[in-house]
Design a protein around this motif. Structure first.
Motif, PDB file in Angstrom:
ATOM      1  N   SER A 209      12.115  35.572  48.953  1.00 37.30           N
ATOM      2  CA  SER A 209      13.573  35.422  49.103  1.00 37.30           C
ATOM      3  C   SER A 209      14.337  36.705  48.795  1.00 37.30           C
ATOM      4  O   SER A 209      15.552  36.677  48.616  1.00 37.30           O
ATOM      5  N   LEU A 210      13.649  37.839  48.752  1.00 38.39           N
ATOM      6  CA  LEU A 210      14.318  39.113  48.483  1.00 38.39           C
ATOM      7  C   LEU A 210      15.158  39.570  49.664  1.00 38.39           C
ATOM      8  O   LEU A 210      16.051  40.417  49.502  1.00 38.39           O
ATOM      9  N   ASP A 211      14.883  39.036  50.853  1.00 38.75           N
ATOM     10  CA  ASP A 211      15.649  39.454  52.037  1.00 38.75           C
ATOM     11  C   ASP A 211      17.118  39.031  51.940  1.00 38.75           C
ATOM     12  O   ASP A 211      17.972  39.550  52.661  1.00 38.75           O
ATOM     13  N   GLU A 212      17.426  38.099  51.024  1.00 38.23           N
ATOM     14  CA  GLU A 212      18.788  37.597  50.890  1.00 38.23           C
ATOM     15  C   GLU A 212      19.672  38.482  49.996  1.00 38.23           C
ATOM     16  O   GLU A 212      20.888  38.302  49.960  1.00 38.23           O
ATOM     17  N   PHE A 213      19.071  39.429  49.263  1.00 37.75           N
ATOM     18  CA  PHE A 213      19.824  40.170  48.253  1.00 37.75           C
ATOM     19  C   PHE A 213      21.066  40.905  48.774  1.00 37.75           C
ATOM     20  O   PHE A 213      22.085  40.951  48.075  1.00 37.75           O
ATOM     21  N   PRO A 214      21.021  41.516  49.969  1.00 43.84           N
ATOM     22  CA  PRO A 214      22.232  42.187  50.450  1.00 43.84           C
ATOM     23  C   PRO A 214      23.438  41.256  50.608  1.00 43.84           C
ATOM     24  O   PRO A 214      24.571  41.732  50.719  1.00 43.84           O
ATOM     25  N   GLN A 215      23.208  39.944  50.608  1.00 39.96           N
ATOM     26  CA  GLN A 215      24.316  39.007  50.743  1.00 39.96           C
ATOM     27  C   GLN A 215      25.225  39.004  49.509  1.00 39.96           C
ATOM     28  O   GLN A 215      26.329  38.455  49.548  1.00 39.96           O
ATOM     29  N   PHE A 216      24.766  39.627  48.414  1.00 38.35           N
ATOM     30  CA  PHE A 216      25.646  39.764  47.252  1.00 38.35           C
ATOM     31  C   PHE A 216      26.871  40.607  47.609  1.00 38.35           C
ATOM     32  O   PHE A 216      27.924  40.488  46.964  1.00 38.35           O
ATOM     33  N   ILE A 217      26.741  41.449  48.633  1.00 42.84           N
ATOM     34  CA  ILE A 217      27.904  42.199  49.137  1.00 42.84           C
ATOM     35  C   ILE A 217      28.922  41.229  49.711  1.00 42.84           C
ATOM     36  O   ILE A 217      30.129  41.329  49.452  1.00 42.84           O
ATOM     37  N   ASN A 218      28.431  40.248  50.488  1.00 43.94           N
ATOM     38  CA  ASN A 218      29.309  39.221  51.042  1.00 43.94           C
ATOM     39  C   ASN A 218      29.956  38.378  49.953  1.00 43.94           C
ATOM     40  O   ASN A 218      31.111  37.957  50.069  1.00 43.94           O
ATOM     41  N   VAL A 219      29.201  38.142  48.872  1.00 45.91           N
ATOM     42  CA  VAL A 219      29.726  37.350  47.760  1.00 45.91           C
ATOM     43  C   VAL A 219      30.891  38.086  47.099  1.00 45.91           C
ATOM     44  O   VAL A 219      31.949  37.502  46.826  1.00 45.91           O
ATOM     45  N   LEU A 220      30.718  39.374  46.835  1.00 43.51           N
ATOM     46  CA  LEU A 220      31.789  40.162  46.224  1.00 43.51           C
ATOM     47  C   LEU A 220      33.020  40.246  47.120  1.00 43.51           C
ATOM     48  O   LEU A 220      34.158  40.256  46.638  1.00 43.51           O
ATOM     49  N   LYS A 221      32.798  40.294  48.439  1.00 39.22           N
ATOM     50  CA  LYS A 221      33.914  40.355  49.379  1.00 39.22           C
ATOM     51  C   LYS A 221      34.637  39.013  49.508  1.00 39.22           C
ATOM     52  O   LYS A 221      35.707  38.940  50.118  1.00 39.22           O
ATOM     53  N   GLY A 222      34.047  37.947  48.953  1.00 40.56           N
ATOM     54  CA  GLY A 222      34.671  36.632  49.018  1.00 40.56           C
ATOM     55  C   GLY A 222      34.342  35.860  50.278  1.00 40.56           C
ATOM     56  O   GLY A 222      34.905  34.794  50.523  1.00 40.56           O
ATOM     57  N   GLU A 223      33.421  36.381  51.097  1.00 39.79           N
ATOM     58  CA  GLU A 223      33.046  35.698  52.346  1.00 39.79           C
ATOM     59  C   GLU A 223      31.996  34.629  52.098  1.00 39.79           C
ATOM     60  O   GLU A 223      31.870  33.682  52.886  1.00 39.79           O
ATOM     61  N   MET A 224      31.225  34.788  51.015  1.00 37.88           N
ATOM     62  CA  MET A 224      30.193  33.826  50.661  1.00 37.88           C
ATOM     63  C   MET A 224      30.299  33.497  49.186  1.00 37.88           C
ATOM     64  O   MET A 224      31.030  34.137  48.432  1.00 37.88           O
ATOM     65  N   SER A 225      29.543  32.479  48.779  1.00 38.81           N
ATOM     66  CA  SER A 225      29.461  32.099  47.378  1.00 38.81           C
ATOM     67  C   SER A 225      27.997  32.184  46.951  1.00 38.81           C
ATOM     68  O   SER A 225      27.099  32.259  47.790  1.00 38.81           O
ATOM     69  N   LEU A 226      27.763  32.189  45.651  1.00 42.84           N
ATOM     70  CA  LEU A 226      26.385  32.188  45.170  1.00 42.84           C
ATOM     71  C   LEU A 226      25.667  30.913  45.601  1.00 42.84           C
ATOM     72  O   LEU A 226      24.522  30.944  46.062  1.00 42.84           O
TER      73      LEU A 226
END
Length: 454
Positions: free
Chosen positions: A357-374
């Motif tokens: 599940s390491l391929d998902e890590f860049p999505q933390f950028i989306n989380v900080l931008k408010g586009e996604m949640s944890l």
């Protein structure tokens, strides 16, 4: 108080008394701490048998400790205030909480043979199989399944026609119900035939009522009953009020705060991880871009660009179209599941990244931008909107998440329809506690312990 509650009372009593006398409190203060602990935990309902999964126990333990910490602080002598006493009390509470977590984790496992309840599942279809899987992996429930009852083609019922699923445990015919209960010393019966009519269910309960201690059943009310549903006595009539897990402004702030902290922590890991992924790709002779960007459906249907580590060969979408055009089986599998089990487009490094599940890590950028949640529903592709059908509105009512129900409840084993059902479940039953349990399950899976049995 249940038998498990008695065991916990004794063990926690010994632990509390032993621990409290290690600390330099006055004798009277020690006695107060011991008595206060048991009063608070009993009021929290920890020994009444309400917890059937570890998550239930952790919730009751958390609520109890919040009360215990607050009440313990009130016991301190503040005239004059002593930082030394305050420090010792904080240390005691931390040590006590840690020891209690160990007790909550292992008590039911250590005393499994003494506490388990022999269970018979009525039904032998998919629902029964899923129920058995939960009983088997979540040992905290103390449900020891001894077998299944096949109700097909029995004159006792009129409208039961299940597709029988092969099971690890024996499958008995309905005519042997009483015999199996006696021979296997069955204490609890779980009715796992949601399609059973009310008339047939009533007949079955009447047949079982004097045979076993407990009867539980799974109702045929998918999507209607949620954890916010209330049952009222309306002048002798049972009235069910359904409700969705709406999120308050305070909870939104808390959830966003948790996302920001997780995003910052994720970025700290992202930099060294990117160098490692780059090394893996180059080692395999892959010098194409490390990151993969794709448009996904976000909250309220707004589209956004998601970031992931690239795990497929370049032009993966074009290759997929070619594969589906050439191979009918591949086309059918992708249309049904929106993915391929043995996808030839995945690189060797990508296979490792997906497995961990390491391929998902860049999505933390989306989380900080408010586009996604944890935590949230799966971020779906725009082309999947049509296939989402009636689930679409519920799913996009929440921010998509890095992890969620799908990732922690089957992932590769569930098809597209089941993924949508899980995401709808998340929306309708949302709570901060659900987010916490999904986060814990995700961590367990990443660490390689994904059985769900605590």
């Amino acid at each position: 108080m249940t038998k498990l509650g008695v065991y916990k009372n004794i063990i926690e009593g010994i632990m509390t008394i032993g621990l409290v006398f290690v600390f330099p409190f006055s004798f009277v203060f020690k006695i107060k701490l011991v008595l206060l602990y048991f009063i608070i935990m009993h009021l929290a309902g920890r020994y009444r048998g309400r917890a059937i999964l570890i998550w239930d126990e952790l919730k009751l333990l958390l609520l109890g400790y919040m009360g215990y910490i607050g009440a313990s602080l009130l016991l301190l002598d503040y005239d004059p205030f002593s930082w030394g006493q305050f420090g010792w009390l904080v240390l005691y509470l931390l040590c006590h909480g840690f020891c209690n977590l160990l007790i909550a984790r292992y008590t039911h496992v250590v005393f499994w043979d003494k506490l388990k309840k022999n269970v018979l599942i009525i039904g032998a279809g998919t629902t029964a199989s899923q129920l058995y899987g939960t009983c088997r992996t979540n040992r905290y429930s103390l449900l020891n399944v001894k077998g299944f009852i096949n109700c097909n083609d029995d004159p006792f019922f009129h409208h039961v026609d299940q597709t029988i699923v092969e099971q690890e445990k024996p499958i008995y015919p309905l005519k042997d119900l009483e015999k199996v209960i006696a021979e296997q010393d069955i204490e609890t019966v779980l009715i796992a035939i949601p399609e059973m009519s009310c008339k047939d269910q009533r007949k079955l309960v009447e047949r079982l009522i004097n045979q076993v201690e407990t009867i539980k059943y799974l109702p045929r009310m998918e999507g209607l009953v949620t954890f916010n549903t209330k049952i009222d006595d309306f002048d002798g009539q049972l009235m069910i009020s359904t409700a969705e897990g709406t999120i308050t402004n305070t909870e939104k702030i808390f959830k966003r705060g948790m996302d920001i902290l997780a995003g910052l922590a994720g970025l700290c890991v992202l930099a060294p991880l990117t160098l490692y992924v780059r090394h893996l790709n180059h080692k395999q002779g892959d010098y194409d871009p490390i990151f993969f960007k794709q448009v996904r459906i976000g909250e309220n249907g707004r589209e956004f660009t998601i970031y992931k580590y690239r795990t497929m060969v370049p032009n993966a979408e074009k290759i997929l179209d070619e594969l589906m055009e050439k191979d009918e089986a591949i086309r059918k599998e992708y249309q049904e599941n929106k993915k391929l089990r043995d996808d030839p487009r995945i690189t060797k490094a990508g296979s490792f990244l997906r497995k961990t599940s390491l391929d998902e890590f860049p999505q933390f950028i989306n989380v900080l931008k408010g586009e996604m949640s944890l935590i949230g529903p799966r971020p779906y592709l725009p082309r999947e909107k049509v296939d989402m059908g009636p689930y679409y509105q519920d799913v996009v009512s929440s921010k998509p998440g890095i992890t969620g129900m799908w990732q922690t409840h089957g992932r590769s084993e569930v098809n597209f329809e089941q993924r949508l059902e899980l995401d709808e479940y998340y929306y309708r039953n949302w709570s901060l506690w659900l987010d916490i349990t999904l986060l814990i399950r995700t961590v367990k899976q990443v660490l390689g312990d994904d059985e769900g049995a605590m």
